[in-house]
Design an enzyme around this catalytic site. Structure first.
Site, PDB file in Angstrom:
ATOM      1  NE  ARG A  44      -7.506  -8.588  -0.010  1.00 41.37           N
ATOM      2  CZ  ARG A  44      -7.096  -7.859  -1.052  1.00 41.37           C
ATOM      3  NH1 ARG A  44      -6.101  -6.989  -0.890  1.00 41.37           N
ATOM      4  NH2 ARG A  44      -7.660  -7.994  -2.231  1.00 41.37           N
TER       5      ARG A  44
ATOM      6  CE  LYS B 133      -4.367  -1.916   1.361  1.00 38.87           C
ATOM      7  NZ  LYS B 133      -5.493  -1.967   2.298  1.00 38.87           N
TER       8      LYS B 133
END
Length: 292
Positions: free
Chosen positions: A244, A204
């Site tokens: 995840r 991210k």
């Protein structure tokens, strides 16, 4: 949880697994690398992305879900739409991973209640094209916990049982930069709320900014996997239920390190594999078992 993006515009892999055959092959590779769950999604939620037609989302995810289930995988469907969730569960998906926490579709909670599926409710304030404008918190951890508690109340009111629910603090969603770090540093506070916690930090933006070079350009997504594995180790030690990730092998090793660390210190925070190193969705996913 290994990520299987069946999209042409993913921020992390640029649509490399867009065709069903490529997506299934990638999912099987992630299983070989140590994934316990495969999260299949047909709609990008990268910052600024636009929604796809529901027919397109169904066409993308259903063949992949069905084939991976047939090949023995435990599959999660990454969707904000109740109709997609119901269809994927009908093809064998065991988990619905909803980045909107049910706020994008009023019918989602009834779908979860009707099917009895495990449901990941992520903290969310708006769709990808507006979420960066919603990064406004008094205290991000307190605010996220309060807003997730409201989702739990709504799920209960719809007939969803607590043992179906997993919570996700929503790293990167309405959290463009520094807001993400307190959520990770204070992860035990989220764990203490009593629900299994899923952490999705993989590749991210906030990791890209952390790893920026001397030119201050953020590190590209594929250069963020080592930092992702570091987050995995820390999240596991903090008691998260699942991470995840796009690159599974490094995070699987990180979980083993965290488990050995916990075992040696005797703190027993619940991170790491138990006696049976296989995830059982009807037990661990519903009760907050081992971090995977």
């Amino acid at each position: 949880m290994g990520v299987v993006n069946v999209t042409p515009d993913s921020f992390s892999d640029g649509g490399r697994w867009f065709t069903p055959g490529a997506a299934v092959a990638h999912g099987l590779e992630l299983l070989e690398q140590g994934a316990d769950l495969l999260d299949v999604g047909g709609e990008s939620t990268r910052p600024g992305s636009r929604r796809v037609a529901v027919e397109d989302e169904l066409a993308r995810v259903l063949p992949v879900v069905e084939e991976l289930v047939d090949r023995g995988a435990t599959v999660s469907v990454d969707t904000t739409r109740a109709v997609v969730a119901r269809a994927a569960v009908g093809r064998g998906a065991a988990i619905v991973n909803d980045v909107s926490g049910g706020l994008a579709d009023d019918a989602m909670y009834s779908a979860v209640a009707d099917t009895g599926v495990v449901y990941v409710a992520m903290h969310w304030r708006g769709h990808a094209d507006v979420m960066d404008d919603l990064d406004d918190y008094d205290d991000v951890v307190t605010d996220v916990r309060r807003e997730l508690a409201a989702r739990v109340d709504a799920l209960r009111a719809a007939g969803v049982h607590d043992d179906q629910v997993v919570l996700d603090p929503g790293l990167g969603f309405a959290k463009a930069g520094s807001s993400n770090w307190p959520l990770l540093a204070r992860l035990p506070e989220l764990v203490a709320d009593g629900f299994p916690v899923l952490v999705g930090a993989s590749r991210k933006r906030f990791l890209g900014h952390l790893l920026a070079g001397r030119d201050e350009e953020p590190a590209p997504p594929l250069a963020r996997d080592r930092a992702t594995a570091a987050v995995t180790a820390l999240a596991a030690a903090a008691g998260a239920w699942c991470v995840r990730v796009h690159e599974v092998a490094g995070s699987a090793d990180a979980v083993r390190v965290a488990a050995a660390w916990q075992g040696a210190t005797g703190t027993g925070a619940g991170a790491g594999p138990g006696d049976d190193d296989e995830l059982a969705v009807d037990e661990d996913a519903r009760t907050g078992g081992s971090t995977r």
